[in-house]
Design a protein around this motif. Structure first.
Motif, PDB file in Angstrom:
ATOM      1  N   PRO A  18      -0.260  -2.581   5.892  1.00  0.00           N
ATOM      2  CA  PRO A  18      -0.028  -2.248   7.321  1.00  0.00           C
ATOM      3  C   PRO A  18       1.655  -2.372   7.703  1.00  0.00           C
ATOM      4  CG  PRO A  18      -0.599  -4.861   6.286  1.00  0.00           C
ATOM      5  CD  PRO A  18      -0.480  -3.861   5.448  1.00  0.00           C
ATOM      6  N   GLY A  19       1.399  -1.808   8.686  1.00  0.00           N
ATOM      7  CA  GLY A  19       3.047  -1.597   9.246  1.00  0.00           C
ATOM      8  C   GLY A  19       3.744  -0.768   8.844  1.00  0.00           C
ATOM      9  N   ILE A  20       3.413   0.906   7.902  1.00  0.00           N
ATOM     10  CA  ILE A  20       3.671   1.711   7.879  1.00  0.00           C
ATOM     11  C   ILE A  20       3.966   2.555   8.456  1.00  0.00           C
ATOM     12  CG2 ILE A  20       1.986   2.742   6.993  1.00  0.00           C
ATOM     13  CD1 ILE A  20       2.305   3.831   4.612  1.00  0.00           C
ATOM     14  N   LEU A  21       3.889   2.608   9.740  1.00  0.00           N
ATOM     15  CA  LEU A  21       4.066   3.739  11.554  1.00  0.00           C
ATOM     16  C   LEU A  21       5.604   2.574  11.939  1.00  0.00           C
ATOM     17  CD1 LEU A  21       1.603   5.845  11.831  1.00  0.00           C
ATOM     18  CD2 LEU A  21       3.213   6.013  10.446  1.00  0.00           C
ATOM     19  N   LYS A  22       5.642   1.277  11.057  1.00  0.00           N
ATOM     20  CA  LYS A  22       6.841   0.495  12.327  1.00  0.00           C
ATOM     21  C   LYS A  22       8.157   1.422  12.170  1.00  0.00           C
ATOM     22  CE  LYS A  22       8.114  -4.148  12.705  1.00  0.00           C
ATOM     23  NZ  LYS A  22       8.087  -5.450  11.814  1.00  0.00           N
ATOM     24  N   ARG A  23       8.383   1.465  13.088  1.00  0.00           N
ATOM     25  CA  ARG A  23       9.749   2.297  13.764  1.00  0.00           C
ATOM     26  C   ARG A  23       9.300   3.069  14.186  1.00  0.00           C
ATOM     27  NH1 ARG A  23      11.883  -2.123  11.447  1.00  0.00           N
ATOM     28  NH2 ARG A  23      12.228  -3.964  12.279  1.00  0.00           N
TER      29      ARG A  23
END
Length: 75
Positions: free
Chosen positions: A51-56
């Protein structure tokens, strides 16, 4: 009678439409089992989603909620 035998007995009496729903639900349950195993680190083979691999990596426009000019005449 085991649970598997009972399930097969019930599924043999179902029409194809209902049987397809049972199969979809069983696949859903299987996916949830695999997902919880991944969260616990029990599954090593294959790709493990993080989860959160595409964060920002994506940005939202400042005027995201604003009505586009081309639609203002309809309001």
């Amino acid at each position: 009678m085991t649970l598997q035998q009972r399930a097969m007995d019930v599924m043999e009496r179902l029409p194809d439409e209902k049987l397809a729903q049972v199969i979809q639900f069983a696949e859903f349950l299987s996916t949830n089992i695999n997902a919880s195993a991944e969260q616990n680190g029990e599954r090593e083979e294959g790709y493990i989603r993080k989860p959160g691999i595409l964060k920002r990596k994506m940005e939202m426009a400042d005027d995201f909620d604003a009505t586009p000019e081309c639609f203002k005449e309809y309001m």
